[in-house]
Design a protein around this motif. Structure first.
Motif, PDB file in Angstrom:
ATOM      1  N   LEU A 146       0.796  -1.142   0.102  1.00 42.91           N
ATOM      2  CA  LEU A 146      -0.096  -0.002   0.007  1.00 42.91           C
ATOM      3  C   LEU A 146       1.023   1.411   0.032  1.00 42.91           C
ATOM      4  N   VAL A 147       0.621   2.085  -0.675  1.00 43.72           N
ATOM      5  CA  VAL A 147       1.228   3.446  -1.112  1.00 43.72           C
ATOM      6  C   VAL A 147      -0.028   4.450  -0.651  1.00 43.72           C
ATOM      7  N   SER A 148       0.120   5.039   0.669  1.00 43.32           N
ATOM      8  CA  SER A 148      -1.121   5.463   1.133  1.00 43.32           C
ATOM      9  C   SER A 148      -1.596   6.983   0.453  1.00 43.32           C
ATOM     10  N   SER A 187       5.577   8.510   6.390  1.00 43.58           N
ATOM     11  CA  SER A 187       7.001   8.658   6.109  1.00 43.58           C
ATOM     12  C   SER A 187       8.031   7.999   6.899  1.00 43.58           C
ATOM     13  N   THR A 188       7.511   7.411   7.782  1.00 41.73           N
ATOM     14  CA  THR A 188       8.357   6.703   8.632  1.00 41.73           C
ATOM     15  C   THR A 188       7.783   5.185   8.963  1.00 41.73           C
ATOM     16  N   LEU A 189       8.723   4.193   9.403  1.00 41.09           N
ATOM     17  CA  LEU A 189       8.354   2.992   9.812  1.00 41.09           C
ATOM     18  C   LEU A 189       7.455   3.142  11.194  1.00 41.09           C
ATOM     19  N   TRP A 201       8.832  19.566   8.211  1.00 44.84           N
ATOM     20  CA  TRP A 201       7.440  19.474   8.099  1.00 44.84           C
ATOM     21  C   TRP A 201       6.767  18.117   8.073  1.00 44.84           C
ATOM     22  N   TRP A 202       7.290  17.264   7.569  1.00 42.81           N
ATOM     23  CA  TRP A 202       6.821  15.764   7.352  1.00 42.81           C
ATOM     24  C   TRP A 202       6.895  14.944   8.674  1.00 42.81           C
ATOM     25  N   ASP A 203       7.608  15.258   9.708  1.00 47.91           N
ATOM     26  CA  ASP A 203       8.011  14.507  10.625  1.00 47.91           C
ATOM     27  C   ASP A 203       6.923  15.030  11.963  1.00 47.91           C
ATOM     28  N   HIS A 250       9.670   7.566   1.508  1.00 53.75           N
ATOM     29  CA  HIS A 250      10.851   8.565   1.895  1.00 53.75           C
ATOM     30  C   HIS A 250      10.185   9.921   2.306  1.00 53.75           C
ATOM     31  N   PRO A 251      10.415  10.702   3.272  1.00 55.16           N
ATOM     32  CA  PRO A 251       9.600  11.809   3.393  1.00 55.16           C
ATOM     33  C   PRO A 251       9.758  12.915   2.245  1.00 55.16           C
TER      34      PRO A 251
END
Lengths: 281, 281
Positions: A106-108, A160-162, B187-189, A149-150
């Motif tokens: 899935l790419v959200s 963007s992160t696990l 900003w993504w974090d 990746h962000p």
């Protein structure tokens, strides 16, 4: 052309996008010649060749379909768009089941036009998963949220992160929703090893993918994933993390790379298999 | 040309790179005309105009120099390269002191050629800071580690998150080493708000910068920072985070953007000031 010894390719899966210049029959034939027994497929080329025809082709060749890419794009606000996205994802789950794979990547989805609300977009992903998780389970398919990746946060994937992916996945049973661990997207993140351990402990590493990080990034940053060994990522290090977390499945190589796509597909496939052997253990 | 009411520009600082087409005298004159009283400078244009001449020019114009960009590039392994980097950073600290700013922004550097060791590179940054921190303190300058977006991790800056920047900074006194909070990079974090609180509690928010996130990213991903308001970032949200963390300093707008650089610099400066007023509180 370098070729890898077949015994070392048992855990290798070639994601079809890496050699998208190959037609489905060419891909299947080349895998047979090179001793590759696992493939990750994409919906578009499957539809081009035909769903039932693809299922028969890979089954007759003795290939295992390790993943289907991809479902997702859950972040729309408009009710009609949301309904269409859910319907399309149910079709993707059906297709995965027909192809005999247990994993749908899935790419959200990114931010809807004009929106600056990352949190809201992530919540809409959870809403979609609550409908799709049980549907996937009934079809023997697991959903694998892929943190991207962000640099894709606004236009492709607000996950963007696990850690973010697991925060979403853990709202559902592991046999419904887990994560995709892809080196390209997480290699920079010093918290990712701990998140891999968390994912493994929960039985949520549904697939493990490799791509290398090379620069300069191309315009649009979509088609610059490096061949294994060409970039900054220590593949064995990440393999150790997922294996320490209990992952014993196949390892898929998924590259989007203009340079590789411009070359002979069978040659790229052989090179990718050889690089896999060289850079994994 | 839209102009902002001067009273609302008290907390605005224009980073010189945003309007790099303006010479130093043009920049200073345009700031005077537009009621802008704060500038962030870069070493290269300062050297072009002359360090002492720049210091006199901005002082005579009544401008405050909010930051000097940039020191850093600490990740070399070769001893000679490391010694040269330290010497260059001492010069940058001297220049900051001469210009009358108390903040030197640090871009820490990427992976050395052939290295895949992010952890080792980050440790070499700490080594450099242990030498430069006391030197900076003696000159009345604070070092501000800038986490850069993870898309720069291999080639520009192995410090990709505020958490990583603070993990480094907190090994030193806050009046020696703090962080740069720049919306474009973080900003993504979803963990960044908590890290801003951590930074504020420790007195380590040494500067706060704005740039917006727009796509598609250009080749090389260096010159696509969006004008304030053109992209995906809610500037007021991030302003609230830093202010809740106790930050009361000026807010610098730093854009690297080919489109803005191709336009009349004074017009871009006026537009940037107006956007600042529109999108901050």
């Amino acid at each position: 052309m370098s070729t890898a010894e077949p015994g070392r390719l048992e855990r290798f899966s070639i994601n079809q996008m890496t050699v998208k210049q190959l037609s489905m029959p060419e891909l299947v034939a080349s895998c047979g010649e090179l001793g590759i027994t696992n493939v990750g497929l994409w919906r578009e080329p499957v539809q081009t060749y035909g769903l039932e025809a693809t299922a028969k082709l890979v089954r007759d060749a003795g290939l295992t379909v390790t993943t289907l890419c991809r479902g997702g794009f859950f972040t729309a606000i408009d009710p009609q768009e949301r309904a269409e996205a859910l319907a399309d994802n149910r079709r993707a789950i059906d297709e995965a089941a027909t192809l005999g794979t247990d994993t749908l990547v899935l790419v959200s989805g990114g931010l809807p036009a004009g929106s600056k609300d990352l949190h809201g977009a992530r919540e809409r992903i959870a809403d979609a998963l609550s409908e799709l998780g049980p549907y996937a389970e009934r079809h023997g398919v697991r959903l694998a949220i892929e943190p991207l990746h962000p640099m894709y946060a606004s236009d492709r994937c607000v996950v963007s992160t696990l850690a973010q992916a697991l925060d979403l996945a853990e709202r559902f049973p592991a046999h419904q929703v887990g994560v995709t661990v892809d080196t390209y997207h997480i290699w920079w993140d010093d918290t990712a090893p701990a998140q891999i351990a968390r994912a493994g402990a929960g039985g949520r590493i549904h697939t493990f993918q490799l791509a290398d990080w090379t620069t300069p990034l191309p315009q649009g940053v979509l088609t610059g994933r490096g061949q294994i060994g060409d970039g900054s990522i220590d593949m064995r290090e990440w393999q150790r993390y997922v294996e320490a977390a209990g992952y014993t499945g196949v390892i898929e190589v998924e590259l989007f790379n203009d340079g590789l796509w411009a070359r002979d597909g069978r040659e790229v496939l052989a090179e990718t298999a050889a690089r896999f052997v060289e850079h994994t253990s």
